[in-house]
Design a protein around this motif. Structure first.
Motif, mmCIF file in Angstrom:
data_model
loop_
_atom_site.group_PDB
_atom_site.id
_atom_site.type_symbol
_atom_site.label_atom_id
_atom_site.label_comp_id
_atom_site.label_asym_id
_atom_site.label_seq_id
_atom_site.Cartn_x
_atom_site.Cartn_y
_atom_site.Cartn_z
ATOM 1 N N ILE A 156 0.829 -1.212 0.000
ATOM 2 C CA ILE A 156 0.000 0.000 0.000
ATOM 3 C C ILE A 156 0.860 1.259 0.000
ATOM 4 C CG2 ILE A 156 -1.671 1.328 1.349
ATOM 5 C CD1 ILE A 156 -2.766 -1.370 2.354
ATOM 6 N N LEU A 157 1.917 1.265 0.841
ATOM 7 C CA LEU A 157 2.757 2.450 0.989
ATOM 8 C C LEU A 157 3.764 2.604 -0.142
ATOM 9 C CD1 LEU A 157 3.477 2.169 4.840
ATOM 10 C CD2 LEU A 157 1.843 3.703 3.713
ATOM 11 N N GLY A 158 4.164 1.469 -0.727
ATOM 12 C CA GLY A 158 5.185 1.505 -1.770
ATOM 13 C C GLY A 158 6.477 0.882 -1.293
ATOM 14 N N PRO A 159 7.151 0.092 -2.134
ATOM 15 C CA PRO A 159 8.383 -0.587 -1.729
ATOM 16 C C PRO A 159 9.517 0.404 -1.435
ATOM 17 C CG PRO A 159 7.480 -1.550 -3.737
ATOM 18 C CD PRO A 159 6.753 -0.257 -3.501
ATOM 19 N N SER A 160 10.015 0.381 -0.216
ATOM 20 C CA SER A 160 11.174 1.168 0.177
ATOM 21 C C SER A 160 11.585 0.733 1.574
ATOM 22 C CB SER A 160 10.877 2.680 0.176
ATOM 23 O OG SER A 160 10.011 3.029 1.239
ATOM 24 N N LEU A 161 12.802 1.078 1.971
ATOM 25 C CA LEU A 161 13.294 0.697 3.289
ATOM 26 C C LEU A 161 12.486 1.378 4.380
ATOM 27 C CD1 LEU A 161 15.385 -0.768 5.034
ATOM 28 C CD2 LEU A 161 16.877 1.233 4.786
ATOM 29 N N GLU A 162 12.166 2.656 4.203
ATOM 30 C CA GLU A 162 11.415 3.405 5.215
ATOM 31 C C GLU A 162 10.020 2.821 5.405
ATOM 32 O OE1 GLU A 162 13.101 4.726 2.730
ATOM 33 O OE2 GLU A 162 14.781 5.581 3.858
ATOM 34 N N ASN A 163 9.352 2.513 4.319
ATOM 35 C CA ASN A 163 8.015 1.935 4.421
ATOM 36 C C ASN A 163 8.058 0.529 5.016
ATOM 37 O OD1 ASN A 163 6.876 4.235 3.323
ATOM 38 N ND2 ASN A 163 6.828 3.434 1.248
ATOM 39 N N ALA A 164 9.116 -0.203 4.731
ATOM 40 C CA ALA A 164 9.270 -1.527 5.339
ATOM 41 C C ALA A 164 9.413 -1.406 6.851
ATOM 42 C CB ALA A 164 10.476 -2.238 4.741
ATOM 43 N N MET A 165 10.165 -0.414 7.320
ATOM 44 C CA MET A 165 10.321 -0.220 8.760
ATOM 45 C C MET A 165 8.997 0.173 9.409
ATOM 46 S SD MET A 165 14.091 1.493 9.292
ATOM 47 C CE MET A 165 13.785 2.923 8.274
ATOM 48 N N ILE A 166 8.225 1.020 8.730
ATOM 49 C CA ILE A 166 6.905 1.391 9.257
ATOM 50 C C ILE A 166 6.015 0.160 9.383
ATOM 51 C CG2 ILE A 166 4.791 2.668 8.739
ATOM 52 C CD1 ILE A 166 6.538 4.789 7.390
ATOM 53 N N ALA A 167 6.019 -0.681 8.351
ATOM 54 C CA ALA A 167 5.177 -1.877 8.362
ATOM 55 C C ALA A 167 5.594 -2.832 9.477
ATOM 56 C CB ALA A 167 5.268 -2.575 7.009
ATOM 57 N N ILE A 168 6.894 -3.013 9.647
ATOM 58 C CA ILE A 168 7.381 -3.917 10.698
ATOM 59 C C ILE A 168 7.027 -3.366 12.078
ATOM 60 C CG2 ILE A 168 9.460 -4.911 11.738
ATOM 61 C CD1 ILE A 168 10.694 -4.863 8.908
ATOM 62 N N ALA A 169 7.155 -2.054 12.253
ATOM 63 C CA ALA A 169 6.808 -1.443 13.543
ATOM 64 C C ALA A 169 5.333 -1.640 13.860
ATOM 65 C CB ALA A 169 7.163 0.044 13.526
ATOM 66 N N VAL A 170 4.469 -1.454 12.865
ATOM 67 C CA VAL A 170 3.025 -1.639 13.079
ATOM 68 C C VAL A 170 2.734 -3.072 13.516
ATOM 69 C CG1 VAL A 170 0.784 -1.723 11.913
ATOM 70 C CG2 VAL A 170 2.328 0.198 11.509
ATOM 71 N N VAL A 171 3.423 -4.022 12.917
ATOM 72 C CA VAL A 171 3.205 -5.430 13.245
ATOM 73 C C VAL A 171 3.672 -5.753 14.664
ATOM 74 C CG1 VAL A 171 3.939 -7.774 12.671
ATOM 75 C CG2 VAL A 171 3.277 -6.205 10.851
ATOM 76 N N ALA A 234 12.927 -7.439 7.924
ATOM 77 C CA ALA A 234 13.402 -6.489 6.910
ATOM 78 C C ALA A 234 14.175 -7.211 5.815
ATOM 79 C CB ALA A 234 14.273 -5.426 7.571
ATOM 80 N N ALA A 235 14.966 -8.210 6.209
ATOM 81 C CA ALA A 235 15.685 -9.002 5.215
ATOM 82 C C ALA A 235 14.711 -9.786 4.345
ATOM 83 C CB ALA A 235 16.658 -9.949 5.912
ATOM 84 N N ALA A 236 13.641 -10.309 4.965
ATOM 85 C CA ALA A 236 12.630 -11.044 4.191
ATOM 86 C C ALA A 236 11.926 -10.125 3.196
ATOM 87 C CB ALA A 236 11.613 -11.678 5.142
ATOM 88 N N LEU A 237 11.571 -8.927 3.644
ATOM 89 C CA LEU A 237 10.934 -7.974 2.736
ATOM 90 C C LEU A 237 11.889 -7.549 1.623
ATOM 91 C CD1 LEU A 237 8.992 -5.726 5.287
ATOM 92 C CD2 LEU A 237 8.022 -7.389 3.696
#
Length: 303
Positions: A156-171, A234-237
């Motif tokens: 939804i947010l778009g592939p990037s390191l920052e968005n991956a960190m946001i997604a992981i934090a939410v989880v 993060a490595a998996a993403l």
């Protein structure tokens, strides 16, 4: 002057005694010590990556494409870990990749601790509608598989390191909310909280000055374990192309870039894969040591 300095000296002595007791308990776990040494070396490498790396991590050397590591046939000391399919030095990319891993883990845990503690304390101190609203929202997040939900958020947010960190934090936030709430509820019935209330302490003071310090031990252990999980997710993403994007030398992205060479040049995947393995294992061992040192129940069980 000496009378005024006595309380400070007593506080310093008490602090030193607590730290000495903590270190004594922590060092009994040999695995935790080995993990601490490994993470300490990795942290040093990450901090001084600019000074340590022999090459630019994204510079391409077209004359040495897919050079094997020095211990394999055809390897050279000019590129100790070899080069990838584009001729980039693997050692330099591994060193910078450690910086990405610590960056990811630190940012994710900072947001998880901050948001999780605030929401958990609010839920514990506001029984009823607010508590139910917060906890049901956390239950909804926990109902989804963590990696699947992180993938959906990054999509939804778009592939990037920052968005991956946001997604992981939410989880990860629900785990901190639930733990904080549970610890706070166990503290609310104690005498020191009742005494503070009778003396007119505000709710916010009760939350963050009185109750929170007594909830930190399990939160520290949870943060340590989540740090390693954040690196792994993060490595998996990154491996799935939803995290850090090329040419970033992030370990998951390095795995993705080299997966087509797993049979012909297995070391290209093996080196970043082992780095992820040992980093996550070391952090988990440190978490075990922290649990043993900080959890009174563990000390009682040992004795």
């Amino acid at each position: 002057m000496s009378v005024e300095s006595t309380p400070n000296q007593a506080q310093q002595s008490a602090l030193m005694a607590v730290l000495a007791s903590f270190w004594f308990e922590f060092r009994q776990n040999k695995g935790a010590l080995y993990g601490l040494v490994f993470i300490g070396i990795l942290a040093f490498v990450a901090i001084f990556a600019d000074l340590i790396t022999p090459y630019d991590p994204i510079e391409q050397y077209r004359d040495v494409l897919k050079m094997p590591p020095v211990w394999a046939e055809g390897g050279s000391w000019t590129h100790i870990f070899g080069t990838d399919a584009l001729g980039r030095d693997q050692l330099s990319r591994m060193i910078y990749g450690s910086r990405y891993s610590f960056y990811i883990g630190s940012i994710v845990i900072f947001f998880c601790l901050t948001i999780g503690i605030v929401l958990g304390l609010i839920a514990a101190f506001n029984r009823g509608f607010i508590e139910n609203l917060i906890m049901r929202l956390m239950d909804i997040i926990l109902a989804f598989p963590s990696l699947l939900m992180a993938l959906a958020l990054v999509a939804i947010l778009g592939p990037s390191l920052e968005n991956a960190m946001i997604a992981i934090a939410v989880v990860f936030i629900p785990h901190f909310v639930r733990l904080t709430r549970a610890q706070a509820l166990s503290e609310l019935g104690k005498d020191y909280v009742s005494s503070s209330k009778s003396m007119g302490a505000s709710t916010w003071r009760l939350m963050f000055i009185n109750v929170l310090p007594n909830c930190m031990a399990p939160l520290i252990v949870q943060a340590t374990m989540s740090f390693s999980s954040a690196i792994l997710d993060a490595a998996a993403l990154g491996f799935l192309g939803m995290g850090a994007q090329p040419p970033s030398p992030e370990w998951g992205t390095m795995l993705a870039d080299s997966r087509q060479y797993i049979l012909s040049d297995p070391w290209m995947m093996g080196i970043p894969g082992l780095a992820i393995l040992f980093t996550v294992l070391s952090i988990n061992l440190i978490g075990d040591g922290l649990r043993d040192a900080l959890d009174p129940k563990m000390k009682t069980a040992k004795s």
